[in-house]
Scaffold this motif. Structure first.
Motif, short mmCIF file in Angstrom:
data_model
loop_
_atom_site.label_atom_id
_atom_site.label_comp_id
_atom_site.label_asym_id
_atom_site.label_seq_id
_atom_site.Cartn_x
_atom_site.Cartn_y
_atom_site.Cartn_z
N GLY A 66 0.66 -0.92 -0.19
CA GLY A 66 -0.22 -0.03 -0.40
C GLY A 66 0.69 1.23 -0.09
N LYS A 67 1.90 1.24 0.53
CA LYS A 67 3.04 1.97 0.58
C LYS A 67 3.44 2.57 -0.52
CE LYS A 67 4.21 2.97 6.35
NZ LYS A 67 5.40 2.28 6.11
N ARG A 68 3.92 1.79 -1.33
CA ARG A 68 4.13 2.44 -2.71
C ARG A 68 3.63 2.74 -3.74
NH1 ARG A 68 5.70 -3.67 -1.57
NH2 ARG A 68 8.14 -3.83 -1.08
N VAL A 97 -3.80 1.74 5.17
CA VAL A 97 -1.81 1.28 5.56
C VAL A 97 -2.02 1.52 7.26
CG1 VAL A 97 0.17 2.41 5.35
CG2 VAL A 97 -1.11 2.01 3.07
N ALA A 98 -2.95 2.62 7.53
CA ALA A 98 -2.56 3.08 9.01
C ALA A 98 -3.34 1.62 10.17
CB ALA A 98 -3.47 4.35 8.58
N LYS A 99 -4.76 1.30 9.43
CA LYS A 99 -5.25 0.36 9.55
C LYS A 99 -4.45 -0.89 9.78
CE LYS A 99 -10.18 2.05 8.24
NZ LYS A 99 -11.31 1.55 7.43
N TRP A 100 -3.70 -1.31 8.23
CA TRP A 100 -2.40 -2.75 9.18
C TRP A 100 -1.91 -2.68 9.73
CZ3 TRP A 100 -3.13 -1.90 2.77
CH2 TRP A 100 -3.93 -2.27 2.04
N THR A 101 -1.32 -1.86 9.70
CA THR A 101 0.16 -1.20 10.34
C THR A 101 -1.03 -1.56 12.08
OG1 THR A 101 0.91 0.55 9.21
CG2 THR A 101 1.31 0.77 11.45
N SER A 102 -1.91 -0.24 12.07
CA SER A 102 -2.25 -0.84 13.36
C SER A 102 -2.87 -2.23 14.15
CB SER A 102 -3.81 0.09 13.80
OG SER A 102 -4.36 -0.79 14.84
N ASP A 103 -3.02 -2.85 13.35
CA ASP A 103 -3.77 -4.43 13.52
C ASP A 103 -2.46 -5.45 13.66
OD1 ASP A 103 -6.10 -3.72 12.83
OD2 ASP A 103 -6.64 -3.74 11.01
#
Length: 220
Positions: A182-184, A194-200
């Motif tokens: 997602g960041k790419r 991306v924020a949700k995946w990082t938090s999870d």
């Protein structure tokens, strides 16, 4: 003098009585994603009643063994089918697989659509609108549950057994991969997923990894 008629209160069914979504025999004959949907709902009620029990609810305490027995029966069925899948690769193909996998397009709504996480209902899609608590509950269920034979035996082996290091590493690698990809993309609409995946991913680390495991944790 006329006797007064006593008003009778309508008796209510005990709150400890559980009305399940479907009888087990009927449920276990249905497609994989429908079984998992019911499993998730019962697991959610079990988690809620465990919290209530800690707060002193005796009614919740009465329901807990019934929920646990229901989930154990589903897990036992999935284990049995996994064994048949292992010995006969052509034994099991869920008829509704294509319906829940999606079209495979690389987008915020589709990056996490294939595989076990999606099968159990995990998504960061804004359309579904799962809250952090709901996503974390699904991840907890995936970590602790048997994985039904939704795909080939080789893919099932990647997820190992419940609450294992391999299971947690697979989950963490999936979320980290989603976030990296997602960041790419460098697109504004990817910031929220991306924020949700990082938090999870952080939820998994704090809840399970830091206490129990020591394999290399994936970077984003």
């Amino acid at each position: 003098m006329a006797k007064r008629s006593k008003s009778r209160k309508r008796r209510r069914a005990p709150e400890s009585t559980i009305v399940f979504f479907q009888p087990l025999d009927n449920l276990l004959s249905r497609p994989c994603h429908l079984q998992v949907r019911v499993y998730n709902r019962v697991a959610q009620r079990l988690a809620s009643d465990r919290r209530k029990h800690k707060d002193g609810s005796w009614r919740a305490a009465e329901r807990i063994p019934q929920y646990e027995a229901y989930l154990d029966a589903i897990n036992a069925s999935w284990i049995s089918m996994r064994q048949q899948c292992r010995t006969n690769p052509d034994f099991f193909e869920w008829p509704s697989t294509k319906a829940w996998i999606g079209d495979g397009k690389f987008s915020a709504a589709g990056m996490d659509t294939e595989g076990v996480l999606s099968l159990f209902g995990y998504s960061v899609s804004g359309e579904l609108g799962l809250s952090p608590n709901e996503r974390h509950h699904i991840l907890d269920v995936v970590f602790q549950a048997e994985i039904p034979p939704f795909a080939s035996w080789e893919r099932l082996l990647e997820w190992d057994g419940p609450a294992s290091a391999l299971r947690l590493r697979k989950m963490a690698n999936c979320l980290a991969s989603f976030a990296r990809n997602g960041k790419r993309r460098h697109e504004a609409h990817m910031a929220a997923p991306v924020a949700k995946w990082t938090s999870d991913l952080q939820h998994l680390r704090l809840r399970y990894y830091d206490q129990l495991f020591s394999f290399d944790w994936p970077e984003i």
